[in-house]
Design an enzyme around this catalytic site. Sequence first.
Site, PDB file in Angstrom:
ATOM      1  N   TYR A 150     -11.760   2.670  -8.334  1.00 49.74           N
ATOM      2  CA  TYR A 150     -11.306   2.819  -6.956  1.00 49.74           C
ATOM      3  C   TYR A 150     -10.763   1.515  -6.380  1.00 49.74           C
ATOM      4  O   TYR A 150     -10.424   1.439  -5.201  1.00 49.74           O
ATOM      5  CB  TYR A 150     -12.427   3.363  -6.063  1.00 49.74           C
ATOM      6  CG  TYR A 150     -13.623   2.445  -5.891  1.00 49.74           C
ATOM      7  CD1 TYR A 150     -13.760   1.647  -4.760  1.00 49.74           C
ATOM      8  CD2 TYR A 150     -14.643   2.391  -6.843  1.00 49.74           C
ATOM      9  CE1 TYR A 150     -14.848   0.816  -4.585  1.00 49.74           C
ATOM     10  CE2 TYR A 150     -15.742   1.575  -6.683  1.00 49.74           C
ATOM     11  CZ  TYR A 150     -15.844   0.785  -5.556  1.00 49.74           C
ATOM     12  OH  TYR A 150     -16.935  -0.041  -5.396  1.00 49.74           O
ATOM     13  N   TYR A 172       0.852  -1.184   0.000  1.00 49.64           N
ATOM     14  CA  TYR A 172       0.000   0.000   0.000  1.00 49.64           C
ATOM     15  C   TYR A 172       0.891   1.240   0.000  1.00 49.64           C
ATOM     16  O   TYR A 172       1.904   1.284   0.695  1.00 49.64           O
ATOM     17  CB  TYR A 172      -0.922  -0.003   1.229  1.00 49.64           C
ATOM     18  CG  TYR A 172      -2.143   0.858   1.061  1.00 49.64           C
ATOM     19  CD1 TYR A 172      -3.190   0.445   0.251  1.00 49.64           C
ATOM     20  CD2 TYR A 172      -2.261   2.086   1.710  1.00 49.64           C
ATOM     21  CE1 TYR A 172      -4.326   1.228   0.095  1.00 49.64           C
ATOM     22  CE2 TYR A 172      -3.395   2.880   1.547  1.00 49.64           C
ATOM     23  CZ  TYR A 172      -4.419   2.439   0.744  1.00 49.64           C
ATOM     24  OH  TYR A 172      -5.541   3.218   0.571  1.00 49.64           O
ATOM     25  N   ARG A 193     -21.236 -10.646  -9.933  1.00 42.94           N
ATOM     26  CA  ARG A 193     -20.698 -11.888 -10.489  1.00 42.94           C
ATOM     27  C   ARG A 193     -21.788 -12.957 -10.526  1.00 42.94           C
ATOM     28  O   ARG A 193     -22.723 -12.947  -9.717  1.00 42.94           O
ATOM     29  CB  ARG A 193     -19.535 -12.400  -9.636  1.00 42.94           C
ATOM     30  CG  ARG A 193     -18.290 -11.566  -9.680  1.00 42.94           C
ATOM     31  CD  ARG A 193     -17.202 -12.157  -8.788  1.00 42.94           C
ATOM     32  NE  ARG A 193     -17.547 -12.123  -7.368  1.00 42.94           N
ATOM     33  CZ  ARG A 193     -17.944 -13.151  -6.659  1.00 42.94           C
ATOM     34  NH1 ARG A 193     -18.077 -14.347  -7.220  1.00 42.94           N
ATOM     35  NH2 ARG A 193     -18.228 -13.032  -5.374  1.00 42.94           N
ATOM     36  N   ASP A 194     -21.649 -13.893 -11.451  1.00 41.68           N
ATOM     37  CA  ASP A 194     -22.510 -15.080 -11.423  1.00 41.68           C
ATOM     38  C   ASP A 194     -22.160 -15.888 -10.186  1.00 41.68           C
ATOM     39  O   ASP A 194     -20.982 -16.086  -9.870  1.00 41.68           O
ATOM     40  CB  ASP A 194     -22.281 -15.923 -12.680  1.00 41.68           C
ATOM     41  CG  ASP A 194     -22.750 -15.217 -13.939  1.00 41.68           C
ATOM     42  OD1 ASP A 194     -23.961 -15.129 -14.138  1.00 41.68           O
ATOM     43  OD2 ASP A 194     -21.888 -14.742 -14.704  1.00 41.68           O
ATOM     44  N   GLY A 235      -9.209  -2.808  -7.700  1.00 46.30           N
ATOM     45  CA  GLY A 235      -8.908  -3.757  -8.771  1.00 46.30           C
ATOM     46  C   GLY A 235      -8.880  -5.175  -8.250  1.00 46.30           C
ATOM     47  O   GLY A 235      -7.851  -5.851  -8.289  1.00 46.30           O
ATOM     48  N   LEU A 252      -9.218   7.548  -1.527  1.00 46.22           N
ATOM     49  CA  LEU A 252      -9.761   8.265  -0.376  1.00 46.22           C
ATOM     50  C   LEU A 252      -8.677   8.947   0.440  1.00 46.22           C
ATOM     51  O   LEU A 252      -8.931   9.973   1.087  1.00 46.22           O
ATOM     52  CB  LEU A 252     -10.552   7.298   0.514  1.00 46.22           C
ATOM     53  CG  LEU A 252     -11.234   7.916   1.737  1.00 46.22           C
ATOM     54  CD1 LEU A 252     -12.315   8.909   1.326  1.00 46.22           C
ATOM     55  CD2 LEU A 252     -11.811   6.832   2.640  1.00 46.22           C
ATOM     56  N   VAL A 263     -18.858  -0.547  -0.293  1.00 42.53           N
ATOM     57  CA  VAL A 263     -18.921   0.686  -1.078  1.00 42.53           C
ATOM     58  C   VAL A 263     -20.105   0.625  -2.030  1.00 42.53           C
ATOM     59  O   VAL A 263     -20.871   1.584  -2.164  1.00 42.53           O
ATOM     60  CB  VAL A 263     -17.612   0.918  -1.850  1.00 42.53           C
ATOM     61  CG1 VAL A 263     -17.764   2.108  -2.798  1.00 42.53           C
ATOM     62  CG2 VAL A 263     -16.460   1.173  -0.894  1.00 42.53           C
TER      63      VAL A 263
END
Length: 354
Positions: free
Chosen positions: A296, A105, A227-228, A298, A323, A207
Amino acid sequence: MAVTRMAAIKSLLHTAAAATTSPAAAMFRKSHLLHSNQARRVRPFSAAIMSPPSKAVIYEQQGPPDQVTRVIDVPPVEVKEKDVCVRMLASPINPSDINRIEGVYPVRPQVPAVGGYEGVGEVHSVGSAVKGLAIGDWVISSPPSSGMWQTYVVKDQGVWHKVDKSTPIEYAATVIVNPLTALRMLEDFVKLSSGDAIVQNGATSIVGQCIIQLARIKGVHSINLIRDRAGADEVKENLKNLGADEVFTETQLQVKNVKGLLTNLPEPVLGFNCVGGAAASLVLKFLRNGGTMVTYGGMSKQPITVSTSSFIFKELSLKGFWLQKWLTSDKAEECRSMIDHLLSLVRAGKLKYE
């Protein structure tokens, strides 16, 4: 970001491994002891206010959390005149917390460090010069501050923001990283008007759930991609109960013209992407000419691929949101007003997530 696991801080600490005896952990404890001993030497004739002994989740080096985190005993530290000692009640495990421990990060504390970046606690004791906070008050760190994964936290009064004790504890502990992201993304990129529409993937994330409800409050429609999965119909129903106008699985969107699936909804002017890869491409397909997609996260770890025609003929814009740029000391008061607003929505039953 996407998914947050809540854990009562006591449970997190008490069920972890026994205290470590590694050199880094010993150094961490030694620094606290030195701090305490120095305080006693400087103030020999006054009774210093001390925090209770604490347990903390510490990592001594970056790496996989299950390999590098340990629980240690932290000795009492002095509560200085402008300090507040807080007994932590709950602190979440956010994906960004994991990323900090892994060392990937962009903003992370130096090691050895105590984990955790947000949470709620109860004021245990205050320094002699503290104003506006009293024993028993509930507080959160705002802007967020590292070191929340311990039973007692001592920090300057300026770190702490008082919150209403009628707020459900799990919301007070998690109001910043995810709900605040949703609020800012709805405000910072496109001027939305009542009747407009947005589209997002990752709609089941915290979110995503917040975006649905905050958009509805503004009179903005939401188109949501998931998603399925087994139980997809139940997931769709849950999101619609939150205020979602449309919810589609990725399989449903395997058609030439996804916009033909919309009924009585305008083409979205704004899209949100936290997945990347093919899921991001689906968001782009829904956007109207001149629309904007904000990334925002991945979660798929796949790159975003944009067709040439999307840029040339649709004039789409791609932007990113972090953020952290809002979580600076110069924006503290503005952020605290937004936090109070979000928690008021929670108490009014207008914002919920799980």
